[in-house]
Design a protein around this motif. Structure first.
Motif, PDB file in Angstrom:
ATOM      1  N   LEU A 297      -4.873  19.503  -6.228  1.00 46.42           N
ATOM      2  CA  LEU A 297      -4.748  20.619  -5.199  1.00 46.42           C
ATOM      3  C   LEU A 297      -3.536  20.383  -4.517  1.00 46.42           C
ATOM      4  N   ALA A 298      -3.111  19.116  -4.506  1.00 49.19           N
ATOM      5  CA  ALA A 298      -1.653  18.973  -4.042  1.00 49.19           C
ATOM      6  C   ALA A 298      -0.703  19.311  -4.979  1.00 49.19           C
ATOM      7  N   VAL A 299      -0.994  19.038  -6.247  1.00 49.01           N
ATOM      8  CA  VAL A 299       0.238  19.463  -7.220  1.00 49.01           C
ATOM      9  C   VAL A 299       0.358  20.964  -7.124  1.00 49.01           C
ATOM     10  N   ILE A 300      -0.787  21.553  -7.251  1.00 46.30           N
ATOM     11  CA  ILE A 300      -0.792  23.084  -7.274  1.00 46.30           C
ATOM     12  C   ILE A 300      -0.233  23.691  -6.168  1.00 46.30           C
ATOM     13  N   ALA A 301      -0.562  23.056  -4.900  1.00 46.01           N
ATOM     14  CA  ALA A 301       0.114  23.763  -3.857  1.00 46.01           C
ATOM     15  C   ALA A 301       1.607  23.381  -3.549  1.00 46.01           C
TER      16      ALA A 301
ATOM     17  N   ASP B  59       3.794  22.902  -6.046  1.00 48.99           N
ATOM     18  CA  ASP B  59       4.429  23.701  -6.935  1.00 48.99           C
ATOM     19  C   ASP B  59       4.519  25.189  -6.470  1.00 48.99           C
ATOM     20  N   TRP B  60       3.486  25.798  -5.920  1.00 51.30           N
ATOM     21  CA  TRP B  60       3.417  27.244  -5.210  1.00 51.30           C
ATOM     22  C   TRP B  60       4.230  27.388  -4.200  1.00 51.30           C
TER      23      TRP B  60
ATOM     24  N   TYR C 161       9.226  28.094  -0.026  1.00 52.63           N
ATOM     25  CA  TYR C 161       8.692  27.370   1.368  1.00 52.63           C
ATOM     26  C   TYR C 161       8.897  25.705   1.327  1.00 52.63           C
ATOM     27  N   LEU C 162       9.273  25.286   0.453  1.00 53.12           N
ATOM     28  CA  LEU C 162       9.642  23.919   0.196  1.00 53.12           C
ATOM     29  C   LEU C 162      10.820  23.552  -0.818  1.00 53.12           C
ATOM     30  N   ARG C 163      11.500  22.684  -0.515  1.00 58.08           N
ATOM     31  CA  ARG C 163      12.334  22.239  -1.480  1.00 58.08           C
ATOM     32  C   ARG C 163      12.067  21.637  -2.676  1.00 58.08           C
ATOM     33  N   ALA C 164      12.415  21.669  -3.718  1.00 59.06           N
ATOM     34  CA  ALA C 164      11.974  20.727  -4.934  1.00 59.06           C
ATOM     35  C   ALA C 164      11.900  19.209  -4.627  1.00 59.06           C
ATOM     36  N   ASP C 165      12.953  18.786  -3.924  1.00 61.94           N
ATOM     37  CA  ASP C 165      13.160  17.495  -3.570  1.00 61.94           C
ATOM     38  C   ASP C 165      12.457  17.058  -2.347  1.00 61.94           C
TER      39      ASP C 165
ATOM     40  N   LYS D  15       2.195  13.336  -8.247  1.00 54.87           N
ATOM     41  CA  LYS D  15       2.716  13.599  -9.555  1.00 54.87           C
ATOM     42  C   LYS D  15       3.288  14.945  -9.659  1.00 54.87           C
ATOM     43  N   SER D  16       4.512  14.955 -10.363  1.00 58.04           N
ATOM     44  CA  SER D  16       5.006  16.427 -10.436  1.00 58.04           C
ATOM     45  C   SER D  16       5.242  16.452 -11.985  1.00 58.04           C
TER      46      SER D  16
END
Length: 54
Positions: A26-30, A32-33, A39-43, A51-52
């Protein structure tokens, strides 16, 4: 949280394939979305050790 059965099944398959817990999935999916929507920078957001797929 109550999810539709097809979403529950897909989530369980994703977690199994990634060898992660349901909560981690759920954390990975959220994450990524949120990145995809700007809404969130990749870093950002890696403090939890999520894990990404980058």
């Amino acid at each position: 949280m109550k999810l539709a059965p097809e979403i529950e099944d897909a989530l369980d398959r994703f977690a199994l394939e990634q060898d992660i817990t349901r909560e981690e999935a759920l954390a990975v999916i959220a994450r990524d979305w949120l990145i995809g929507q700007g809404y969130l920078r990749a870093d950002e957001g890696d403090e939890e050790g999520v894990k990404s797929e980058e």
